[in-house]
Design a protein around this motif. Sequence first.
Motif, short mmCIF file in Angstrom:
data_model
loop_
_atom_site.label_atom_id
_atom_site.label_comp_id
_atom_site.label_asym_id
_atom_site.label_seq_id
_atom_site.Cartn_x
_atom_site.Cartn_y
_atom_site.Cartn_z
N ALA A 315 0.87 -1.18 0.00
CA ALA A 315 0.00 0.00 0.00
C ALA A 315 0.90 1.22 0.00
CB ALA A 315 -0.93 0.02 1.21
N MET A 316 0.40 2.36 -0.46
CA MET A 316 1.24 3.54 -0.60
C MET A 316 0.49 4.79 -0.20
SD MET A 316 3.55 4.71 -3.87
CE MET A 316 2.16 5.04 -4.95
N ARG A 317 1.20 5.70 0.46
CA ARG A 317 0.68 7.02 0.79
C ARG A 317 1.81 8.02 0.67
NH1 ARG A 317 -3.47 8.67 3.73
NH2 ARG A 317 -4.53 7.25 2.31
N ASN A 351 1.18 -11.98 11.26
CA ASN A 351 0.91 -12.73 10.03
C ASN A 351 -0.01 -11.89 9.14
OD1 ASN A 351 1.01 -14.80 12.48
ND2 ASN A 351 1.99 -15.73 10.71
N VAL A 352 0.55 -10.91 8.44
CA VAL A 352 -0.23 -9.93 7.69
C VAL A 352 -0.39 -10.38 6.24
CG1 VAL A 352 -0.33 -7.53 6.89
CG2 VAL A 352 0.47 -8.05 9.21
N ARG A 353 -1.63 -10.43 5.77
CA ARG A 353 -1.93 -10.89 4.42
C ARG A 353 -2.55 -9.81 3.53
NH1 ARG A 353 -1.89 -16.50 3.67
NH2 ARG A 353 -0.47 -17.40 5.20
N ALA A 354 -2.98 -8.68 4.11
CA ALA A 354 -3.62 -7.63 3.31
C ALA A 354 -3.37 -6.28 3.95
CB ALA A 354 -5.12 -7.89 3.19
N LEU A 355 -3.32 -5.22 3.13
CA LEU A 355 -3.10 -3.86 3.60
C LEU A 355 -3.98 -2.89 2.83
CD1 LEU A 355 0.80 -3.37 3.85
CD2 LEU A 355 -0.79 -3.53 5.76
N THR A 356 -4.40 -1.83 3.49
CA THR A 356 -5.00 -0.69 2.80
C THR A 356 -4.89 0.52 3.71
OG1 THR A 356 -6.88 0.03 1.46
CG2 THR A 356 -7.39 -0.90 3.61
N LEU A 357 -5.16 1.71 3.16
CA LEU A 357 -5.11 2.95 3.91
C LEU A 357 -6.35 3.77 3.59
CD1 LEU A 357 -1.99 2.64 2.38
CD2 LEU A 357 -1.51 4.14 4.31
N ASP A 358 -6.83 4.52 4.60
CA ASP A 358 -7.83 5.55 4.31
C ASP A 358 -7.23 6.88 4.72
OD1 ASP A 358 -8.03 5.64 7.06
OD2 ASP A 358 -10.08 4.84 7.14
N GLU A 359 -8.07 7.88 4.99
CA GLU A 359 -7.56 9.21 5.29
C GLU A 359 -6.78 9.27 6.60
OE1 GLU A 359 -7.96 12.29 3.40
OE2 GLU A 359 -8.12 10.64 2.00
N THR A 360 -7.07 8.37 7.53
CA THR A 360 -6.48 8.49 8.86
C THR A 360 -5.71 7.27 9.34
OG1 THR A 360 -8.57 7.73 9.85
CG2 THR A 360 -8.26 10.11 9.62
N ASN A 361 -5.97 6.09 8.78
CA ASN A 361 -5.40 4.86 9.33
C ASN A 361 -4.74 4.01 8.26
OD1 ASN A 361 -6.36 5.28 12.03
ND2 ASN A 361 -8.39 4.56 11.38
N ILE A 362 -3.83 3.15 8.71
CA ILE A 362 -3.37 2.02 7.91
C ILE A 362 -3.99 0.78 8.52
CG2 ILE A 362 -1.21 1.91 9.25
CD1 ILE A 362 0.10 0.63 6.79
N TYR A 363 -4.55 -0.10 7.68
CA TYR A 363 -5.23 -1.30 8.14
C TYR A 363 -4.43 -2.52 7.70
CZ TYR A 363 -9.20 1.88 8.69
OH TYR A 363 -10.01 2.93 9.04
N ALA A 364 -4.25 -3.47 8.62
CA ALA A 364 -3.55 -4.71 8.33
C ALA A 364 -4.49 -5.89 8.56
CB ALA A 364 -2.31 -4.85 9.22
N GLY A 365 -4.73 -6.67 7.51
CA GLY A 365 -5.53 -7.87 7.63
C GLY A 365 -4.64 -9.06 7.91
N THR A 366 -4.97 -9.83 8.95
CA THR A 366 -4.09 -10.89 9.41
C THR A 366 -4.64 -12.28 9.11
OG1 THR A 366 -5.10 -11.00 11.61
CG2 THR A 366 -3.32 -9.41 11.29
N GLY A 370 -8.17 -11.22 12.30
CA GLY A 370 -8.94 -10.09 11.84
C GLY A 370 -8.12 -8.90 11.38
N VAL A 371 -8.72 -7.70 11.50
CA VAL A 371 -8.14 -6.45 11.00
C VAL A 371 -7.60 -5.62 12.16
CG1 VAL A 371 -8.58 -4.33 9.72
CG2 VAL A 371 -9.76 -6.44 9.08
N TRP A 372 -6.41 -5.08 11.96
CA TRP A 372 -5.78 -4.19 12.93
C TRP A 372 -5.59 -2.83 12.26
CZ3 TRP A 372 -3.81 -5.95 17.85
CH2 TRP A 372 -4.06 -7.30 18.08
N ALA A 373 -5.71 -1.76 13.05
CA ALA A 373 -5.58 -0.41 12.49
C ALA A 373 -4.57 0.38 13.30
CB ALA A 373 -6.93 0.31 12.50
#
Length: 465
Positions: A315-317, A351-366, A370-373
């Motif tokens: 993911a990139m910001r 054990n992170v398998r997915a990533l994304t970002l919104d305006e305020t957080n980075i989210y890690a799918g494990t 579940g999802v961590w922010a």
Amino acid sequence: MAVNNGLPFDVSSTEYPAVLSLACVDTILYLGSSVGLFASDDHDASWTAVDLGVTSGTGGVRIQSVASFETNLFAGTGDQYNTNGIGILLSADAGQHWLSVGVSNTELTALASCGPAVFAGTYLAGALYTTLDGGSVWDFTNDSIGDTYVTKMAVNGSVAFAGTFSSGVFVSENYGQTWTRRNQGLSDLYITALAAGDNMVYAGTMYGKVFSSDNNGITWTELVSDLPGVESLAAGGGYIYAGTYDGVYGSSDNGLHWTHMDANIADKRILSLIITGETVLAGTEIGGVYISYDHGGYWTHASGVISSSGVYAFAMRGSSVFAGTDPEGVYQSTDNGAHWSKINTGLTLTNVRALTLDETNIYAGTNGKGVWARSLDEVVGVKEHGSDFSGVHVYPNPAKDQLNIELDNFENTELEIMGMDGRFIRRISLRSPETRIDLTNMASGIYAMSIKNKQGSTVRRFIKQ
């Protein structure tokens, strides 16, 4: 007294569903079992199965605990081994509708951010989660994707795409409220990769096919059919890259011809790809991150990412690139992928398998929790306004057909426009203190604009209507 009316007990069988928990809301008694949640409103004379809106495994959702507070009913699912679990569920209307208030004990396959929404795809049949409040509450009532599971996600402007295993591509144009299947032209419905770039959407499949769509999935065109199994895709700047079981393949002519890339990466399984300007990054199953500065012609190994880690997502910001790895967690690079450092503070499962970002957080799918922010304000180098950069004016915002840039110091200034999912859109060299950017060919949505010169760098966001 044992009252079994309505419960799935088979008296001819030696295997009985385990009764794990009980709770009462007003006059209704709820029973959590190893095969689901049941309710009785007649003093346990009869029981009715409660529809949770999603299934898990072949035996139903395991309700490990049930609790009530005032008129709210909570159901804790799964067990310590993540057996038939879908996180913590909340109902405020006696079990008629349910929300997930935490995507936990769940293996995440994909994450994507689109406007106010963040989406989380899982291995659970039919479970595509959506949050509109930064992850506090997740809604998983997405019956429209059926009993398949989500493999990959992508965003093109304000349109979200979910690739599934055996059911093709689903599209949402209203931030996840509804999803519509769009498979016209897809001859392989086992979607294993999705990407958006250059106003196109691309889908890769398990059987080595790549498709493109220029109308947000209404129709698809086959570009190639004989690649090794496609694991990842990236597109931008006139190039398309496909990560496969056997290295990276690339095309510079809209998919008409494909080239097997440099031998340094040719025999590696490519789990993820991202384009950052002229640079291409490839995440491998075993070997960390590889980087190319010449559109994939030559690849070198990036430093800082453990070679034994699988790099599942990028993911990139702005000037920061993030890599989600298993089992080493999340890494950050501030030099286009050449060097990496861990940013795992607060992330107890790496054990992170997915990533994304919104305006305020980075989210890690494990993989299983579940999802961590994490707030982007806590991550060094991720700021919307650079502290050493001033005299920038961007207007109007939102913009429809034209965006104006005013810059006090414009000499040797480069501007890059990127989608919020990190895809490269356009690069412009500023030649005057006032620049007008034509937006007519860009899809509606939120975009990031990186501005760099000798004064420093800054990232501004704008909305294309």
